[in-house]
Design a protein around this motif. Structure first.
Motif, PDB file in Angstrom:
ATOM      1  N   ARG A  57      56.306   1.619  31.236  1.00 49.25           N
ATOM      2  CA  ARG A  57      57.085   0.395  31.062  1.00 49.25           C
ATOM      3  C   ARG A  57      57.991   0.205  32.274  1.00 49.25           C
ATOM      4  O   ARG A  57      58.419   1.175  32.902  1.00 49.25           O
ATOM      5  CB  ARG A  57      57.938   0.479  29.794  1.00 49.25           C
ATOM      6  N   PRO A  58      58.301  -1.047  32.613  1.00 43.86           N
ATOM      7  CA  PRO A  58      59.217  -1.291  33.732  1.00 43.86           C
ATOM      8  C   PRO A  58      60.662  -1.026  33.322  1.00 43.86           C
ATOM      9  O   PRO A  58      61.046  -1.282  32.175  1.00 43.86           O
ATOM     10  CB  PRO A  58      58.988  -2.764  34.056  1.00 43.86           C
ATOM     11  N   LEU A  59      61.443  -0.494  34.239  1.00 45.36           N
ATOM     12  CA  LEU A  59      62.864  -0.242  33.989  1.00 45.36           C
ATOM     13  C   LEU A  59      63.611  -1.555  33.780  1.00 45.36           C
ATOM     14  O   LEU A  59      63.339  -2.553  34.446  1.00 45.36           O
ATOM     15  CB  LEU A  59      63.486   0.491  35.182  1.00 45.36           C
ATOM     16  N   ASN A  60      64.560  -1.542  32.864  1.00 46.99           N
ATOM     17  CA  ASN A  60      65.474  -2.672  32.643  1.00 46.99           C
ATOM     18  C   ASN A  60      64.745  -3.996  32.392  1.00 46.99           C
ATOM     19  O   ASN A  60      65.205  -5.050  32.797  1.00 46.99           O
ATOM     20  CB  ASN A  60      66.426  -2.823  33.841  1.00 46.99           C
ATOM     21  N   ALA A  61      63.603  -3.917  31.745  1.00 42.19           N
ATOM     22  CA  ALA A  61      62.847  -5.133  31.427  1.00 42.19           C
ATOM     23  C   ALA A  61      62.353  -5.037  29.994  1.00 42.19           C
ATOM     24  O   ALA A  61      61.344  -4.385  29.737  1.00 42.19           O
ATOM     25  CB  ALA A  61      61.681  -5.310  32.398  1.00 42.19           C
ATOM     26  N   PRO A  62      63.072  -5.633  29.048  1.00 48.94           N
ATOM     27  CA  PRO A  62      62.680  -5.508  27.646  1.00 48.94           C
ATOM     28  C   PRO A  62      61.309  -6.103  27.344  1.00 48.94           C
ATOM     29  O   PRO A  62      60.617  -5.652  26.434  1.00 48.94           O
ATOM     30  CB  PRO A  62      63.782  -6.257  26.895  1.00 48.94           C
ATOM     31  N   GLU A  63      60.888  -7.127  28.109  1.00 53.48           N
ATOM     32  CA  GLU A  63      59.576  -7.723  27.853  1.00 53.48           C
ATOM     33  C   GLU A  63      58.483  -6.710  28.178  1.00 53.48           C
ATOM     34  O   GLU A  63      58.481  -6.090  29.237  1.00 53.48           O
ATOM     35  CB  GLU A  63      59.374  -8.966  28.716  1.00 53.48           C
ATOM     36  N   GLY A  64      57.575  -6.521  27.256  1.00 51.24           N
ATOM     37  CA  GLY A  64      56.496  -5.568  27.465  1.00 51.24           C
ATOM     38  C   GLY A  64      56.830  -4.154  27.025  1.00 51.24           C
ATOM     39  O   GLY A  64      55.999  -3.269  27.131  1.00 51.24           O
ATOM     40  N   ASP A  65      58.043  -3.940  26.532  1.00 51.50           N
ATOM     41  CA  ASP A  65      58.432  -2.611  26.059  1.00 51.50           C
ATOM     42  C   ASP A  65      57.993  -2.467  24.603  1.00 51.50           C
ATOM     43  O   ASP A  65      58.613  -2.996  23.691  1.00 51.50           O
ATOM     44  CB  ASP A  65      59.945  -2.430  26.183  1.00 51.50           C
ATOM     45  N   GLU A  66      56.884  -1.764  24.413  1.00 54.34           N
ATOM     46  CA  GLU A  66      56.327  -1.592  23.066  1.00 54.34           C
ATOM     47  C   GLU A  66      56.363  -0.124  22.657  1.00 54.34           C
ATOM     48  O   GLU A  66      55.499   0.352  21.925  1.00 54.34           O
ATOM     49  CB  GLU A  66      54.898  -2.124  23.023  1.00 54.34           C
ATOM     50  N   ARG A  67      57.396   0.580  23.148  1.00 54.10           N
ATOM     51  CA  ARG A  67      57.454   2.022  22.885  1.00 54.10           C
ATOM     52  C   ARG A  67      57.497   2.344  21.398  1.00 54.10           C
ATOM     53  O   ARG A  67      56.896   3.317  20.956  1.00 54.10           O
ATOM     54  CB  ARG A  67      58.672   2.634  23.574  1.00 54.10           C
ATOM     55  N   ARG A  68      58.189   1.547  20.616  1.00 54.46           N
ATOM     56  CA  ARG A  68      58.299   1.891  19.188  1.00 54.46           C
ATOM     57  C   ARG A  68      56.934   1.833  18.510  1.00 54.46           C
ATOM     58  O   ARG A  68      56.643   2.631  17.625  1.00 54.46           O
ATOM     59  CB  ARG A  68      59.313   1.002  18.478  1.00 54.46           C
ATOM     60  N   PHE A  69      56.081   0.896  18.946  1.00 54.03           N
ATOM     61  CA  PHE A  69      54.740   0.820  18.386  1.00 54.03           C
ATOM     62  C   PHE A  69      53.868   1.958  18.908  1.00 54.03           C
ATOM     63  O   PHE A  69      53.031   2.501  18.184  1.00 54.03           O
ATOM     64  CB  PHE A  69      54.100  -0.527  18.705  1.00 54.03           C
ATOM     65  N   ALA A  70      54.066   2.306  20.183  1.00 51.88           N
ATOM     66  CA  ALA A  70      53.310   3.424  20.762  1.00 51.88           C
ATOM     67  C   ALA A  70      53.648   4.717  20.031  1.00 51.88           C
ATOM     68  O   ALA A  70      52.769   5.549  19.779  1.00 51.88           O
ATOM     69  CB  ALA A  70      53.612   3.557  22.251  1.00 51.88           C
ATOM     70  N   ARG A  71      54.912   4.906  19.683  1.00 57.22           N
ATOM     71  CA  ARG A  71      55.329   6.115  18.956  1.00 57.22           C
ATOM     72  C   ARG A  71      54.652   6.186  17.591  1.00 57.22           C
ATOM     73  O   ARG A  71      54.221   7.259  17.155  1.00 57.22           O
ATOM     74  CB  ARG A  71      56.851   6.116  18.810  1.00 57.22           C
TER      75      ARG A  71
END
Length: 198
Positions: A57-71
């Motif tokens: 994921r890109p730093l400091n960019a909430p768009e595209g941050d799907e970590r919770r789903f990846a977890r």
């Protein structure tokens, strides 16, 4: 229902063919539908395999941050998850324009960022998988051939127009080009040019 069942069988078989080597697998897991479905297929076809998932994921960019789903997906699959943040300024845009495509997935193509986290596994991993290509599989990026097939299979005029509208909306393109392809290659059965092939 029968078609969905068949797709599932073929998907598991394809994942099993790739995982047959029995070695550890690196899987790019964004947390989106495509990579999560690929991970589920890998786990079902190779229940004992070690799978390490990488979430970039890109730093400091909430768009595209799907970590919770990846977890969630990694947890359900019993896979390890490494979360990698990169600076968008470090992306090699020249590499984006001229990607080196190989027949076998490779760790070298993990990212277009210039620096890769040293924790990323390399040695001993015989396969790297992703969810790339899912847009085509799920027809989120539908080619005009989808609308052409509606006409070729004798659907009603209303159904053909609906198919053309759906393709145009998905691709954010004019419906007239799709309708033109539908008439030429569906109703008139003229040979399809390459851009209309599925």
């Amino acid at each position: 229902e029968a078609a969905a069942k068949r797709i599932r069988i073929e998907t598991i078989a394809a994942a099993g063919a790739w995982a047959r080597g029995g070695g550890p697998i690196v899987h790019q897991l964004s947390g989106g539908l495509d990579s999560s479905a690929a991970l589920a297929a890998l786990r079902e076809s190779a229940p004992e395999a070690r799978i390490v998932c990488l979430n970039e994921r890109p730093l400091n960019a909430p768009e595209g941050d799907e970590r919770r789903f990846a977890r969630i997906a990694a947890g359900r699959a019993g896979a390890e998850l490494l979360e990698i943040a990169f600076d968008p300024a470090s992306i090699d845009y020249a590499a984006l324009r001229t990607p080196e495509l190989t027949a076998k997935p490779s760790i070298a193509h993990l990212s277009f960022a210039t620096a890769i986290d040293p924790e990323v596994p390399g040695d001993g991993f015989s396969l790297m998988t992703t969810g790339k290509g899912g847009d085509q599989l799920f027809q989120r990026s539908a080619p005009p051939a989808v609308a052409v097939e509606a006409a070729r299979h004798g659907l009603s005029l209303r159904a053909c127009i609906d198919a053309a509208l759906d393709v145009a909306l998905r691709n954010k393109s004019s419906v007239w080009g799709v309708l033109g392809a539908q008439v030429l290659h569906g109703l008139l059965r003229l040979p399809e040019r390459q851009e209309f092939s599925a």
